[in-house]
Structures are given as C-alpha cells and as structure tokens.
Design a protein around this motif. Structure first.
Motif, PDB file in Angstrom:
ATOM      1  N   ALA A 232       0.782  -1.129   0.016  1.00  0.00           N
ATOM      2  CA  ALA A 232      -0.113  -0.160   0.164  1.00  0.00           C
ATOM      3  C   ALA A 232       1.034   1.683  -0.003  1.00  0.00           C
ATOM      4  O   ALA A 232       0.767   2.558  -0.806  1.00  0.00           O
TER       5      ALA A 232
ATOM      6  N   ARG B  51       2.216   2.456  -3.604  1.00  0.00           N
ATOM      7  CA  ARG B  51       1.105   2.508  -4.862  1.00  0.00           C
ATOM      8  C   ARG B  51       1.629   3.604  -5.288  1.00  0.00           C
ATOM      9  O   ARG B  51       2.086   4.302  -4.862  1.00  0.00           O
TER      10      ARG B  51
ATOM     11  N   THR C  62      -3.749   4.473  -1.989  1.00  0.00           N
ATOM     12  CA  THR C  62      -4.067   2.596  -1.531  1.00  0.00           C
ATOM     13  C   THR C  62      -4.566   2.853  -0.151  1.00  0.00           C
ATOM     14  O   THR C  62      -3.481   3.519   1.082  1.00  0.00           O
TER      15      THR C  62
ATOM     16  N   SER D 264      -7.861   2.606  -3.597  1.00  0.00           N
ATOM     17  CA  SER D 264      -7.608   1.061  -3.414  1.00  0.00           C
ATOM     18  C   SER D 264      -7.585   0.299  -1.785  1.00  0.00           C
ATOM     19  O   SER D 264      -7.250   1.423  -1.024  1.00  0.00           O
TER      20      SER D 264
END
Length: 298
Positions: A137, A140, A144, A195
């Motif tokens: 995460a 990214r 995210t 995300s």
C-alpha cells in the motif's frame, strides 16, 4: 402672626414679583388645589391635547410639527456563509465492488500499480500478511488503504473475545462484526477512488470465517491471494511476536496445516519463504495482473 413650629417661613413679598421660585403655597397652607390640575407629561410618541390658558393670558406656543421618521433604508439580505472547511466535499456512497473489466486479448497486460483494486491477502499467523500489505500500500502509484482485520477486532477493549482462549459465540460474533466493518470501509474507500488491501487468516474449511463473508461485504470484485510460506518460517516469525498475537507453536502448526487446503482451490498462492517484503510485494503485483486478466472463481 404665629406660624406652626417646624413650618418654613414664607419669603418676604416684593412688589411686582410673584412667589419665590421653588416655594409652593401648598407646602405652607395645605388644602384643596387651586386652579387647574397639572397635566402629566405625555408618553413618548403620543400627542397631547392643547392646554387651556387662563382668561386674559396667551396660550402656549404650538409645538413645532415634527415629521414622522423616515423608514430605515432597505438592508440587503446577509450573504450565505462560506462553506466550512470540512463537510462540503461530496462523497459517493460505497457499493459492492464489481469484477474488474477483462481487457481484450490484443491489449497489454493490465498494470495493477495504477488500477483501483480490492485485494484480500490470506495467510496463517506469521505469514507476513500485515507487513507485505503495508509495504504494498505504501508503494502504490495510486491512493491505497490498508485494512487489517486483527486491528479492527482489537478496537474492542473491554470484553475483547480473544480466540486464543477458545473459539465461542462471542469470538465468532466479534470476528464477524469486524469483518463487516472492514468490508464497509473498503467499499467506501473504493467508491472514492482509493484502492484497498485487506488481510485476514481465512480458513478454507471453516464457513464462518470463509471467503463467502468477504465476498458478501466487499463485492465480487475482491481479488483474494494466499500468502503461504513454509512452517519453519511461520514458527520463526511467530516467535518474534508479543501480546495476544503470539500463538503457541502447536496452534501455529495446526493453522498452517489447515491453510494448506488452499492448494487446489484455484486461488493464487505465493510461497514467500525465501522472499523479503519488497520481493513479495513485487510478486503480488504480478499475481494481481493475472487475476485482473482472468479473475479467479471463488
């Protein structure tokens, strides 16, 4: 002439002058009032009738005409207050996450690093789920979020049902409540372009903590990936833990054996026994690229 003791003496009378100012005959000779009664002052804003002057005396001068006050000028309505610094940004509501669109055969492989995804990282205690999920995460190229089921479960402080003391109706209820909370959070993040990667020790042989609940709470577009290193690696990592997240070796071995049931399930499995966290995160991107192109059936 004698005057009562205590009564003031009248001032000497002078020809051509009336009584001295400030002295009233009534104060010296009580009795019925002589002449017309005094008119009390009128209340503000209300006219009074003209006073009649005694015969032979001119009446008082008429009061000058005072026009009615002009109405106050029209005041424009106050402008609406400026929007607050928070609370005015519209947030789309979260809905079930749809299955990612499969690119045409002629298109290049989708880039998972720039695609809004919902990922579920599965694995036993000590598999490195949380560490890999956080690293993935953090690196990214699109916003995210990382959602850990264990973290959400431990939001319950007083009355926390620790599964290590035995799996019962209380621990099951708190687990299911935490999973539903995670799913609700993931749907809201994804609806707003963020995300999500969730991590949980999902068992293939236990329906209560199976994939069905995650699919129901997040949506069919959730992409599950199993992280399953060797038993010796899991035991080593578990020994470094503390608190209620550290399990006994017997419990770790039992969970690891049950996780082996994911082999043959059709879900992608990553054996990260010999991989560090960045290498595992890179391999996770490769697995997700294949999952987007051909979503697994689960």
């Amino acid at each position: 002439m004698q005057h009562p003791v205590g009564s003031p003496l009248p001032p000497p009378h002078q020809p051509g002058h009336g009584p001295a100012l400030g002295w009233s005959p009534a104060a010296h000779h009580p009795g019925p009032p002589q002449g017309p009664a005094p008119v009390p002052p009128a209340a503000p804003g209300y006219p009074t009738a003209p006073r009649q002057a005694p015969a032979g005396h001119p009446g008082p001068a008429p009061a000058p005409h005072r026009p009615a006050p002009a109405p106050a000028p029209h005041q424009p309505a106050p402008a609406p207050p400026a929007p607050d610094t928070t609370g005015h940004v519209p947030l789309p509501p979260g809905g079930p996450v749809a299955v990612p669109a499969v690119p045409p055969a002629t298109a290049a492989a989708p880039d998972p690093t720039t695609t809004t995804l919902a990922v579920l990282l599965i694995g036993p205690a000590g598999a490195g789920k949380t560490s890999v999920a956080k690293y993935w995460a953090d690196h990214r190229r699109v916003p995210t979020a990382h959602i850990s089921l264990d973290d959400v479960r431990e939001w319950v402080r007083s009355g926390f049902a620790d599964p290590q003391t035995g799996w019962n109706e209380h621990s099951e209820a708190q687990y299911r409540l935490a999973r539903r909370t995670c799913g609700f959070s993931a749907r809201n993040f994804l609806a707003n372009g963020i995300s999500c990667i969730l991590d949980d020790a999902v068992f293939p042989d236990r329906p209560v903590v199976g994939l069905g609940g995650w699919k129901r709470h997040v949506g069919p577009g959730l992409l599950p990936v199993v992280l399953l290193p060797g038993l010796d690696i899991v035991l080593e990592r578990n020994a470094e833990r503390s608190g209620n997240r550290r399990l006994t070796d017997e419990e770790v071995a039992r969970i690891h054996g049950r996780m082996a049931g994911w082999y043959g399930s059709g879900l992608p499995i990553i054996d990260n026994s010999q991989l560090d966290i960045p290498e595992t995160a890179h391999l996770l991107d490769e697995v997700l690229s294949r999952s987007i192109a051909s979503p697994p059936n689960w």
